[in-house]
Design a protein around this motif. Structure first.
Motif, PDB file in Angstrom:
ATOM      1  N   THR A 173      -4.449  -2.381  -1.800  1.00  0.00           N
ATOM      2  CA  THR A 173      -5.658  -1.922  -1.105  1.00  0.00           C
ATOM      3  C   THR A 173      -5.621  -0.425  -0.813  1.00  0.00           C
ATOM      4  O   THR A 173      -6.544   0.097  -0.194  1.00  0.00           O
ATOM      5  CB  THR A 173      -5.832  -2.682   0.226  1.00  0.00           C
ATOM      6  OG1 THR A 173      -4.723  -2.394   1.081  1.00  0.00           O
ATOM      7  CG2 THR A 173      -5.917  -4.172   0.005  1.00  0.00           C
ATOM      8  N   HIS A 185      -6.137   2.356  -2.390  1.00  0.00           N
ATOM      9  CA  HIS A 185      -7.075   3.347  -2.927  1.00  0.00           C
ATOM     10  C   HIS A 185      -8.473   2.796  -3.171  1.00  0.00           C
ATOM     11  O   HIS A 185      -9.265   3.415  -3.870  1.00  0.00           O
ATOM     12  CB  HIS A 185      -6.512   3.917  -4.232  1.00  0.00           C
ATOM     13  CG  HIS A 185      -5.211   4.634  -4.072  1.00  0.00           C
ATOM     14  ND1 HIS A 185      -4.001   4.083  -4.470  1.00  0.00           N
ATOM     15  CD2 HIS A 185      -4.925   5.846  -3.533  1.00  0.00           C
ATOM     16  CE1 HIS A 185      -3.031   4.940  -4.200  1.00  0.00           C
ATOM     17  NE2 HIS A 185      -3.551   6.000  -3.630  1.00  0.00           N
ATOM     18  N   ARG A 186      -8.815   1.664  -2.566  1.00  0.00           N
ATOM     19  CA  ARG A 186     -10.098   1.034  -2.884  1.00  0.00           C
ATOM     20  C   ARG A 186     -11.308   1.773  -2.326  1.00  0.00           C
ATOM     21  O   ARG A 186     -12.423   1.587  -2.812  1.00  0.00           O
ATOM     22  CB  ARG A 186     -10.090  -0.429  -2.418  1.00  0.00           C
ATOM     23  CG  ARG A 186      -9.175  -1.283  -3.271  1.00  0.00           C
ATOM     24  CD  ARG A 186      -9.126  -2.708  -2.812  1.00  0.00           C
ATOM     25  NE  ARG A 186      -8.145  -3.466  -3.588  1.00  0.00           N
ATOM     26  CZ  ARG A 186      -7.634  -4.618  -3.215  1.00  0.00           C
ATOM     27  NH1 ARG A 186      -8.020  -5.176  -2.061  1.00  0.00           N
ATOM     28  NH2 ARG A 186      -6.749  -5.244  -3.974  1.00  0.00           N
ATOM     29  N   TRP A 223     -10.886   7.916  -6.830  1.00  0.00           N
ATOM     30  CA  TRP A 223     -10.567   6.649  -7.478  1.00  0.00           C
ATOM     31  C   TRP A 223     -11.858   5.926  -7.862  1.00  0.00           C
ATOM     32  O   TRP A 223     -12.823   5.936  -7.100  1.00  0.00           O
ATOM     33  CB  TRP A 223      -9.729   5.770  -6.565  1.00  0.00           C
ATOM     34  CG  TRP A 223      -8.315   6.267  -6.435  1.00  0.00           C
ATOM     35  CD1 TRP A 223      -7.897   7.354  -5.718  1.00  0.00           C
ATOM     36  CD2 TRP A 223      -7.153   5.719  -7.059  1.00  0.00           C
ATOM     37  NE1 TRP A 223      -6.543   7.511  -5.852  1.00  0.00           N
ATOM     38  CE2 TRP A 223      -6.056   6.520  -6.669  1.00  0.00           C
ATOM     39  CE3 TRP A 223      -6.927   4.621  -7.886  1.00  0.00           C
ATOM     40  CZ2 TRP A 223      -4.755   6.259  -7.116  1.00  0.00           C
ATOM     41  CZ3 TRP A 223      -5.644   4.362  -8.318  1.00  0.00           C
ATOM     42  CH2 TRP A 223      -4.571   5.179  -7.943  1.00  0.00           C
ATOM     43  N   GLU A 255     -13.949  -2.121   2.374  1.00  0.00           N
ATOM     44  CA  GLU A 255     -14.224  -2.147   0.932  1.00  0.00           C
ATOM     45  C   GLU A 255     -15.555  -2.823   0.632  1.00  0.00           C
ATOM     46  O   GLU A 255     -16.346  -2.342  -0.193  1.00  0.00           O
ATOM     47  CB  GLU A 255     -13.065  -2.883   0.265  1.00  0.00           C
ATOM     48  CG  GLU A 255     -13.158  -3.107  -1.214  1.00  0.00           C
ATOM     49  CD  GLU A 255     -11.988  -3.954  -1.717  1.00  0.00           C
ATOM     50  OE1 GLU A 255     -12.025  -4.345  -2.900  1.00  0.00           O
ATOM     51  OE2 GLU A 255     -11.054  -4.254  -0.935  1.00  0.00           O
ATOM     52  N   TYR A 297     -13.775   2.461  -8.619  1.00  0.00           N
ATOM     53  CA  TYR A 297     -13.644   1.065  -8.215  1.00  0.00           C
ATOM     54  C   TYR A 297     -13.700   0.170  -9.448  1.00  0.00           C
ATOM     55  O   TYR A 297     -14.638   0.242 -10.250  1.00  0.00           O
ATOM     56  CB  TYR A 297     -14.753   0.716  -7.235  1.00  0.00           C
ATOM     57  CG  TYR A 297     -14.544  -0.571  -6.482  1.00  0.00           C
ATOM     58  CD1 TYR A 297     -13.434  -0.738  -5.651  1.00  0.00           C
ATOM     59  CD2 TYR A 297     -15.456  -1.612  -6.583  1.00  0.00           C
ATOM     60  CE1 TYR A 297     -13.249  -1.916  -4.942  1.00  0.00           C
ATOM     61  CE2 TYR A 297     -15.276  -2.791  -5.874  1.00  0.00           C
ATOM     62  CZ  TYR A 297     -14.166  -2.935  -5.055  1.00  0.00           C
ATOM     63  OH  TYR A 297     -13.979  -4.102  -4.361  1.00  0.00           O
ATOM     64  N   ASP A 318       0.799  -1.226   0.000  1.00  0.00           N
ATOM     65  CA  ASP A 318       0.000   0.000   0.000  1.00  0.00           C
ATOM     66  C   ASP A 318       0.833   1.278   0.000  1.00  0.00           C
ATOM     67  O   ASP A 318       0.597   2.193  -0.803  1.00  0.00           O
ATOM     68  CB  ASP A 318      -0.947   0.006   1.202  1.00  0.00           C
ATOM     69  CG  ASP A 318      -2.088  -0.993   1.045  1.00  0.00           C
ATOM     70  OD1 ASP A 318      -2.087  -1.759   0.070  1.00  0.00           O
ATOM     71  OD2 ASP A 318      -2.984  -0.998   1.909  1.00  0.00           O
ATOM     72  N   SER A 376      -8.986   1.587  -8.969  1.00  0.00           N
ATOM     73  CA  SER A 376      -8.524   0.663  -7.928  1.00  0.00           C
ATOM     74  C   SER A 376      -9.042  -0.739  -8.238  1.00  0.00           C
ATOM     75  O   SER A 376     -10.241  -0.947  -8.370  1.00  0.00           O
ATOM     76  CB  SER A 376      -9.014   1.115  -6.544  1.00  0.00           C
ATOM     77  OG  SER A 376     -10.427   1.207  -6.516  1.00  0.00           O
ATOM     78  N   ASN A 377      -8.120  -1.668  -8.408  1.00  0.00           N
ATOM     79  CA  ASN A 377      -8.501  -3.059  -8.652  1.00  0.00           C
ATOM     80  C   ASN A 377      -9.120  -3.643  -7.384  1.00  0.00           C
ATOM     81  O   ASN A 377      -8.573  -3.466  -6.294  1.00  0.00           O
ATOM     82  CB  ASN A 377      -7.250  -3.860  -9.034  1.00  0.00           C
ATOM     83  CG  ASN A 377      -7.495  -4.840 -10.147  1.00  0.00           C
ATOM     84  OD1 ASN A 377      -8.089  -4.492 -11.160  1.00  0.00           O
ATOM     85  ND2 ASN A 377      -7.033  -6.064  -9.972  1.00  0.00           N
ATOM     86  N   ASP A 393      -4.456   0.358  -9.708  1.00  0.00           N
ATOM     87  CA  ASP A 393      -3.761   0.001  -8.475  1.00  0.00           C
ATOM     88  C   ASP A 393      -4.327  -1.302  -7.929  1.00  0.00           C
ATOM     89  O   ASP A 393      -5.486  -1.377  -7.544  1.00  0.00           O
ATOM     90  CB  ASP A 393      -3.896   1.119  -7.439  1.00  0.00           C
ATOM     91  CG  ASP A 393      -3.131   0.818  -6.164  1.00  0.00           C
ATOM     92  OD1 ASP A 393      -2.345  -0.150  -6.145  1.00  0.00           O
ATOM     93  OD2 ASP A 393      -3.323   1.549  -5.173  1.00  0.00           O
TER      94      ASP A 393
END
Length: 309
Positions: free
Chosen positions: A82, A84-85, A90, A182, A92, A60, A112-113, A79
């Motif tokens: 975690t 920027h989730r 960002w 998340e 999602y 991170d 964010s992945n 990314d």
């Protein structure tokens, strides 16, 4: 059009898998750093700023640092950490989360992945909340089991080196897993679910289960009604599919070595209990496959290019 891509952290489990998926594609030009330069911040910064899209497969703090290296208004980011989730600014990167989520990803600069466990949980729960069948204040639990590759190189070495003398091991027993916020935010819930993850002696694959009492629902509904909401949410989708057939056996490996996710609704109508089940590959739709899908969407390519469905 050729998209220039730099994978920052391409030596980890997820990064290696993404690189393998992209290196043979003619529509992707990978920017690579040799072993002597991959930890050189100046070389990394140059690669990041030369890329059209940078994919971060980093811890991170390192991911945040990599974003800070961007010195232009052009480079886009996926990314996989975690970091920027649930961060402002960002988007999602679960393309199936909302009807217009793929459009949001296509126009986003920072994506964010999703986490592997939240991917299964959200696919099961978000449509029910969105349709008003499950209240935002619902108190939920989620039990999930992943193959050991989800723990990265250290866990792979532990299981394959004989140190992990077990077939099944629950963890995060203090109920403070970093995926819980998340899950709460992107499902649209007031309360984070009680999340109980576990690792199994299987290299890859994942099963995510969300139990429900039908009495929890906001209006009278049957197992068939719950199934209809999920089936309708993913009708026509190529990556997420709803299985209408009755589940006899569900295995952690059911969707291993693919980039798809399969959803099911089972339960007991007489007792008013339902079980929502998702199977996926923790390295596929749960990680590298999702990153490639997001890259395709951001670049205006076929969303499933390079995926195994």
């Amino acid at each position: 059009m050729t998209v220039r891509v730099f994978i920052d952290g391409a030596v980890g489990t997820t990064g290696l898998e993404i690189r393998e998926r992209l290196e043979s594609r003619r529509d992707i030009a990978l920017i690579t750093l040799d072993e002597g330069r991959r930890k050189d911040d100046a070389a990394r910064a140059q690669a990041i700023n030369d890329a059209d899209v940078v994919i971060l497969c980093l811890p991170d703090d390192a991911a945040r640092g990599a974003v800070a290296m961007i010195a232009n208004d052009r480079t886009r980011v996926i990314d996989a950490s975690t970091a920027h989730r649930i961060a402002d600014g960002w988007t999602y990167g679960l393309a199936e989360l909302e009807p217009d989520q793929a459009d949001r990803i296509a126009s986003a600069r920072f994506v964010s992945n999703p986490g592997c466990y939240p991917t299964g949980f959200l696919a099961l729960v978000r449509p029910l909340v969105r349709e008003g069948l499950l209240g935002a204040d619902a108190l939920l639990s989620v039990n999930a089991t992943s193959g050991y590759s989800g723990g990265g190189k250290a866990m792979v070495a532990e299981f394959e080196g004989g140190e992990a003398n077990t077939a099944f091991r629950p963890y995060a027993l203090a109920l403070s897993h970093k995926h819980a916020p998340e899950m709460r935010q992107h499902a649209g819930l007031v309360h984070a679910p009680i999340f109980q993850p576990a690792v199994a002696r299987a290299y890859r694959g994942m099963v995510v289960q969300v139990p429900l009492h039908l009495a929890q629902l906001t209006r009278p509904a049957s197992l068939t009604d719950v199934a209809a909401v999920l089936a309708g949410a993913y009708d026509g989708g190529r990556v997420v599919r709803f299985a209408h057939e009755a589940a006899i056996v569900v295995r952690v490996e059911d969707d291993a070595n693919t980039d798809r996710m399969t959803l099911r609704v089972t339960g007991n109508a007489a007792t008013g209990q339902a079980l929502l089940i998702a199977t996926l590959d923790n390295l596929g739709k749960g990680a590298a496959g999702a990153a490639v899908q997001n890259l395709n969407i951001m670049a205006g390519l076929d969303p499933v290019a390079g995926l195994t469905l």
